[in-house]
Design a protein around this motif. Sequence first.
Motif, PDB file in Angstrom:
ATOM      1  N   THR A 242       0.843  -1.190   0.000  1.00  0.00           N
ATOM      2  CA  THR A 242       0.000   0.000   0.000  1.00  0.00           C
ATOM      3  C   THR A 242       0.884   1.248   0.000  1.00  0.00           C
ATOM      4  O   THR A 242       2.098   1.154  -0.122  1.00  0.00           O
ATOM      5  CB  THR A 242      -0.943  -0.011   1.220  1.00  0.00           C
ATOM      6  OG1 THR A 242      -1.849   1.098   1.142  1.00  0.00           O
ATOM      7  CG2 THR A 242      -0.175   0.077   2.537  1.00  0.00           C
ATOM      8  N   SER A 243       0.289   2.400   0.106  1.00  0.00           N
ATOM      9  CA  SER A 243       1.069   3.629   0.168  1.00  0.00           C
ATOM     10  C   SER A 243       1.770   3.733   1.527  1.00  0.00           C
ATOM     11  O   SER A 243       1.561   2.913   2.416  1.00  0.00           O
ATOM     12  CB  SER A 243       0.176   4.853  -0.096  1.00  0.00           C
ATOM     13  OG  SER A 243      -1.009   4.791   0.672  1.00  0.00           O
ATOM     14  N   SER A 244       2.585   4.748   1.692  1.00  0.00           N
ATOM     15  CA  SER A 244       3.458   4.825   2.863  1.00  0.00           C
ATOM     16  C   SER A 244       2.694   5.205   4.125  1.00  0.00           C
ATOM     17  O   SER A 244       1.525   5.605   4.090  1.00  0.00           O
ATOM     18  CB  SER A 244       4.569   5.844   2.617  1.00  0.00           C
ATOM     19  OG  SER A 244       4.054   7.160   2.726  1.00  0.00           O
ATOM     20  N   ASN A 245       3.408   5.126   5.249  1.00  0.00           N
ATOM     21  CA  ASN A 245       2.813   5.546   6.520  1.00  0.00           C
ATOM     22  C   ASN A 245       2.525   7.042   6.542  1.00  0.00           C
ATOM     23  O   ASN A 245       1.637   7.498   7.271  1.00  0.00           O
ATOM     24  CB  ASN A 245       3.738   5.183   7.683  1.00  0.00           C
ATOM     25  CG  ASN A 245       5.096   5.849   7.611  1.00  0.00           C
ATOM     26  OD1 ASN A 245       5.710   5.938   6.543  1.00  0.00           O
ATOM     27  ND2 ASN A 245       5.603   6.317   8.748  1.00  0.00           N
ATOM     28  N   GLU A 246       3.251   7.808   5.734  1.00  0.00           N
ATOM     29  CA  GLU A 246       2.997   9.251   5.663  1.00  0.00           C
ATOM     30  C   GLU A 246       1.812   9.575   4.756  1.00  0.00           C
ATOM     31  O   GLU A 246       1.310  10.701   4.771  1.00  0.00           O
ATOM     32  CB  GLU A 246       4.241   9.982   5.140  1.00  0.00           C
ATOM     33  CG  GLU A 246       5.507   9.772   5.957  1.00  0.00           C
ATOM     34  CD  GLU A 246       5.491  10.488   7.298  1.00  0.00           C
ATOM     35  OE1 GLU A 246       4.592  11.317   7.531  1.00  0.00           O
ATOM     36  OE2 GLU A 246       6.380  10.196   8.124  1.00  0.00           O
TER      37      GLU A 246
END
Length: 259
Positions: A242-246
């Motif tokens: 998935t996309s990043s933690n940010e």
Amino acid sequence: MIATDLDGTLLRSDESVSPRTRDALAAATAAGAAHIVVTGRAVPWTRHILDDLGYHGLAVCGQGAQVYDAGEHRLLTSVTLDRQLAGVALAKIEAEVGPLFLAASRDGLDGDVLVGPGYAVMGALPSTPFTDASDLWTAPLNKIYIQHPKLSDDELAEAARQAAGGFVTVAMAGEGIVELLPLGLSKATGLSLAARRLGMKAADTIAFGDMPNDIPMFAWAAHGVAMANAHEELKAVADEVTSSNEEDGIATVLERLLG
């Protein structure tokens, strides 16, 4: 059941959780899901984050060593490191790579993290300095942290496994964080204990993580989701990235699943 790592996964770099991710988790729990935090941090380094989040469920801390009831501020289970085996493991590793910088996490709700000369603590977490290595062994420990003046984290972790993998579990949990744990312990160990208390199973579980120490959790769960910022070893075994933690990677997946 939704199992989320903390650093690099649920938390942004400033140790906050975005409103979008909070809302996605709230919607999932309102729909009947259970959210479990599964972190390498021991309870003393985790409790303040859970309190700030208003988190009242179970948390798996210390790389699976501790199951913690955040609502009651109570430690339900705790596994400690055999200090004699740990001493042998350290000696074997140092025989191969030379002197190490050391830190150690003491057991319990208020266990100190002892930090020796040269060891660089990541972030602004509370710790207690020591100068005499014998201080490490005076109370029960969850884990020992090791750093090396020249080897990378991946190189140190591999060298430690080769030298002492029959005595301790070696986990690489983040930048500058290579750990020696009780033999056989992993996040999957603690997560399975917590799941049993909730009446949940591996087949019911989606797990989110970013580092190699999350690999056992991914192997246990039905579905493993690596963050875009994850270590390549974890991405290689993930069911999806998935996309990043940010960038609200957890929310992106949960919103899709909730339709």
